[in-house]
Design a protein around this motif. Structure first.
Motif, PDB file in Angstrom:
ATOM      1  N   PRO A  83      26.235 -31.829  35.005  1.00  0.00           N
ATOM      2  CA  PRO A  83      24.811 -32.109  35.218  1.00  0.00           C
ATOM      3  C   PRO A  83      24.455 -32.080  36.704  1.00  0.00           C
ATOM      4  O   PRO A  83      25.143 -32.705  37.514  1.00  0.00           O
ATOM      5  CB  PRO A  83      24.619 -33.508  34.635  1.00  0.00           C
ATOM      6  N   GLU A  84      23.407 -31.327  37.052  1.00  0.00           N
ATOM      7  CA  GLU A  84      22.967 -31.220  38.439  1.00  0.00           C
ATOM      8  C   GLU A  84      21.461 -31.449  38.529  1.00  0.00           C
ATOM      9  O   GLU A  84      20.722 -31.117  37.611  1.00  0.00           O
ATOM     10  CB  GLU A  84      23.296 -29.832  38.989  1.00  0.00           C
ATOM     11  N   SER A  85      21.011 -31.977  39.662  1.00  0.00           N
ATOM     12  CA  SER A  85      19.580 -32.227  39.890  1.00  0.00           C
ATOM     13  C   SER A  85      18.770 -30.956  39.678  1.00  0.00           C
ATOM     14  O   SER A  85      19.173 -29.877  40.105  1.00  0.00           O
ATOM     15  CB  SER A  85      19.345 -32.741  41.301  1.00  0.00           C
ATOM     16  N   GLY A  86      17.626 -31.103  39.002  1.00  0.00           N
ATOM     17  CA  GLY A  86      16.722 -29.989  38.768  1.00  0.00           C
ATOM     18  C   GLY A  86      17.041 -29.186  37.519  1.00  0.00           C
ATOM     19  O   GLY A  86      16.247 -28.375  37.081  1.00  0.00           O
ATOM     20  N   GLN A  87      18.195 -29.416  36.941  1.00  0.00           N
ATOM     21  CA  GLN A  87      18.632 -28.666  35.761  1.00  0.00           C
ATOM     22  C   GLN A  87      17.940 -29.188  34.501  1.00  0.00           C
ATOM     23  O   GLN A  87      17.772 -30.389  34.334  1.00  0.00           O
ATOM     24  CB  GLN A  87      20.148 -28.842  35.658  1.00  0.00           C
ATOM     25  N   PRO A  88      17.535 -28.297  33.582  1.00  0.00           N
ATOM     26  CA  PRO A  88      17.004 -28.765  32.300  1.00  0.00           C
ATOM     27  C   PRO A  88      18.087 -29.511  31.526  1.00  0.00           C
ATOM     28  O   PRO A  88      19.273 -29.181  31.628  1.00  0.00           O
ATOM     29  CB  PRO A  88      16.614 -27.488  31.559  1.00  0.00           C
ATOM     30  N   VAL A  89      17.679 -30.496  30.764  1.00  0.00           N
ATOM     31  CA  VAL A  89      18.616 -31.271  29.945  1.00  0.00           C
ATOM     32  C   VAL A  89      17.944 -31.549  28.596  1.00  0.00           C
ATOM     33  O   VAL A  89      16.739 -31.763  28.525  1.00  0.00           O
ATOM     34  CB  VAL A  89      19.033 -32.585  30.650  1.00  0.00           C
ATOM     35  N   TYR A  90      18.742 -31.490  27.561  1.00  0.00           N
ATOM     36  CA  TYR A  90      18.265 -31.791  26.208  1.00  0.00           C
ATOM     37  C   TYR A  90      18.987 -33.043  25.745  1.00  0.00           C
ATOM     38  O   TYR A  90      20.201 -33.049  25.579  1.00  0.00           O
ATOM     39  CB  TYR A  90      18.553 -30.619  25.272  1.00  0.00           C
ATOM     40  N   VAL A  91      18.226 -34.115  25.552  1.00  0.00           N
ATOM     41  CA  VAL A  91      18.792 -35.407  25.180  1.00  0.00           C
ATOM     42  C   VAL A  91      18.570 -35.624  23.687  1.00  0.00           C
ATOM     43  O   VAL A  91      17.438 -35.572  23.202  1.00  0.00           O
ATOM     44  CB  VAL A  91      18.151 -36.548  26.009  1.00  0.00           C
ATOM     45  N   VAL A  92      19.657 -35.862  22.971  1.00  0.00           N
ATOM     46  CA  VAL A  92      19.593 -36.126  21.540  1.00  0.00           C
ATOM     47  C   VAL A  92      19.356 -37.620  21.367  1.00  0.00           C
ATOM     48  O   VAL A  92      20.110 -38.445  21.890  1.00  0.00           O
ATOM     49  CB  VAL A  92      20.899 -35.702  20.830  1.00  0.00           C
ATOM     50  N   LEU A  93      18.278 -37.959  20.646  1.00  0.00           N
ATOM     51  CA  LEU A  93      17.903 -39.355  20.419  1.00  0.00           C
ATOM     52  C   LEU A  93      18.003 -39.685  18.936  1.00  0.00           C
ATOM     53  O   LEU A  93      17.682 -38.855  18.085  1.00  0.00           O
ATOM     54  CB  LEU A  93      16.463 -39.593  20.883  1.00  0.00           C
ATOM     55  N   LYS A  94      18.423 -40.902  18.669  1.00  0.00           N
ATOM     56  CA  LYS A  94      18.517 -41.376  17.295  1.00  0.00           C
ATOM     57  C   LYS A  94      18.023 -42.815  17.274  1.00  0.00           C
ATOM     58  O   LYS A  94      18.361 -43.597  18.165  1.00  0.00           O
ATOM     59  CB  LYS A  94      19.962 -41.289  16.823  1.00  0.00           C
ATOM     60  N   GLN A 114      20.593 -33.101  14.169  1.00  0.00           N
ATOM     61  CA  GLN A 114      21.054 -33.510  12.848  1.00  0.00           C
ATOM     62  C   GLN A 114      19.950 -34.334  12.182  1.00  0.00           C
ATOM     63  O   GLN A 114      18.957 -34.706  12.817  1.00  0.00           O
ATOM     64  CB  GLN A 114      22.339 -34.336  12.979  1.00  0.00           C
ATOM     65  N   GLU A 115      20.127 -34.653  10.922  1.00  0.00           N
ATOM     66  CA  GLU A 115      19.160 -35.460  10.183  1.00  0.00           C
ATOM     67  C   GLU A 115      18.928 -36.792  10.898  1.00  0.00           C
ATOM     68  O   GLU A 115      19.875 -37.471  11.281  1.00  0.00           O
ATOM     69  CB  GLU A 115      19.683 -35.722   8.765  1.00  0.00           C
ATOM     70  N   GLY A 116      17.675 -37.143  11.127  1.00  0.00           N
ATOM     71  CA  GLY A 116      17.327 -38.401  11.777  1.00  0.00           C
ATOM     72  C   GLY A 116      17.350 -38.356  13.294  1.00  0.00           C
ATOM     73  O   GLY A 116      17.063 -39.346  13.945  1.00  0.00           O
ATOM     74  N   GLU A 117      17.710 -37.211  13.871  1.00  0.00           N
ATOM     75  CA  GLU A 117      17.759 -37.078  15.327  1.00  0.00           C
ATOM     76  C   GLU A 117      16.575 -36.274  15.842  1.00  0.00           C
ATOM     77  O   GLU A 117      15.984 -35.487  15.118  1.00  0.00           O
ATOM     78  CB  GLU A 117      19.048 -36.368  15.760  1.00  0.00           C
ATOM     79  N   VAL A 118      16.270 -36.485  17.119  1.00  0.00           N
ATOM     80  CA  VAL A 118      15.229 -35.739  17.817  1.00  0.00           C
ATOM     81  C   VAL A 118      15.839 -35.259  19.129  1.00  0.00           C
ATOM     82  O   VAL A 118      16.598 -35.988  19.769  1.00  0.00           O
ATOM     83  CB  VAL A 118      14.011 -36.651  18.111  1.00  0.00           C
ATOM     84  N   VAL A 119      15.522 -34.033  19.525  1.00  0.00           N
ATOM     85  CA  VAL A 119      16.004 -33.505  20.798  1.00  0.00           C
ATOM     86  C   VAL A 119      14.831 -33.464  21.766  1.00  0.00           C
ATOM     87  O   VAL A 119      13.841 -32.772  21.524  1.00  0.00           O
ATOM     88  CB  VAL A 119      16.623 -32.102  20.633  1.00  0.00           C
ATOM     89  N   LEU A 120      14.917 -34.227  22.843  1.00  0.00           N
ATOM     90  CA  LEU A 120      13.863 -34.336  23.846  1.00  0.00           C
ATOM     91  C   LEU A 120      14.296 -33.580  25.103  1.00  0.00           C
ATOM     92  O   LEU A 120      15.379 -33.833  25.643  1.00  0.00           O
ATOM     93  CB  LEU A 120      13.612 -35.811  24.169  1.00  0.00           C
ATOM     94  N   LYS A 121      13.438 -32.656  25.544  1.00  0.00           N
ATOM     95  CA  LYS A 121      13.759 -31.867  26.732  1.00  0.00           C
ATOM     96  C   LYS A 121      13.291 -32.601  27.979  1.00  0.00           C
ATOM     97  O   LYS A 121      12.192 -33.144  28.023  1.00  0.00           O
ATOM     98  CB  LYS A 121      13.088 -30.503  26.662  1.00  0.00           C
ATOM     99  N   GLY A 122      14.133 -32.595  28.985  1.00  0.00           N
ATOM    100  CA  GLY A 122      13.794 -33.199  30.264  1.00  0.00           C
ATOM    101  C   GLY A 122      14.382 -32.386  31.398  1.00  0.00           C
ATOM    102  O   GLY A 122      14.852 -31.265  31.209  1.00  0.00           O
TER     103      GLY A 122
END
Length: 179
Positions: A83-94, A114-122
């Motif tokens: 992980p580096e500053s400025g890089q896109p990241v996809y965080v899986v939330l449950k 997966q079922e019940g998860e959400v992927v949030l882009k940051g």
């Protein structure tokens, strides 16, 4: 007047019309992407700690900082890169037992949810010590004039309702005071 002059003029007119149409389509696409989050997005709830600044053009807003904005490096699952500053990241939330979204993984490219998860882009804001700090583009929430200060007083008791689109974009739907 020659046929070439007429043909050149009509080509120029077609080119101008094409450029104008393309610009209009881009603007419509930007507007639709915002509304599409509301149409196709999944509901999530996250804990927050607001601060009350003021914007001279837009009025009162609350700056929101989320629990999910500070990631433990053990959540990083992309072995191909660090992980580096400025890089896109996809965080899986449950959601946890209280229905509050918690990060369970982070990737440099979009994973399948997966079922019940959400992927949030940051975007990775920075790394400090052992934590990865992420901005999601939903750190400002505009509020009616004069209400920002009361929200600041409730900072530790707020839950943010968001919609998260399948492509990772989020939109704040509202704030709720938790008991």
């Amino acid at each position: 007047m020659s046929d070439n002059a007429v043909t050149g003029g009509s080509r120029r007119s077609l080119l101008t019309a094409g450029v104008i149409l393309l610009q209009a389509l881009v603007l419509i696409g930007i507007a639709l992407s915002f509304y599409a989050v509301g149409w196709f997005g999944k509901d999530i709830r996250v804990r927050t700690v607001p601060v009350d600044p003021r914007d001279l053009l837009y009025g009162d807003y609350v700056t929101l900082s989320y629990d999910i904005s500070r990631l433990d490096p053990s959540l990083w699952k992309d072995a191909a890169r660090k992980p580096e500053s400025g890089q896109p990241v996809y965080v899986v939330l449950k959601p946890d037992v209280d229905g509050i979204a918690q990060p369970v993984a982070a990737y440099g490219s979009k994973p399948a949810a997966q079922e019940g998860e959400v992927v949030l882009k940051g975007r990775i804001d920075n790394r400090w010590g052992e934590e990865i700090f992420v901005k999601y583009g939903v750190e400002k929430y505009y509020v009616p004039e004069g209400t920002g200060e009361s929200l600041e007083d409730k900072a530790s008791r707020l839950i943010v309702h968001m919609k998260v689109a399948p492509w990772g974009q989020a939109k704040i739907e509202g704030l709720e005071e938790r008991s």
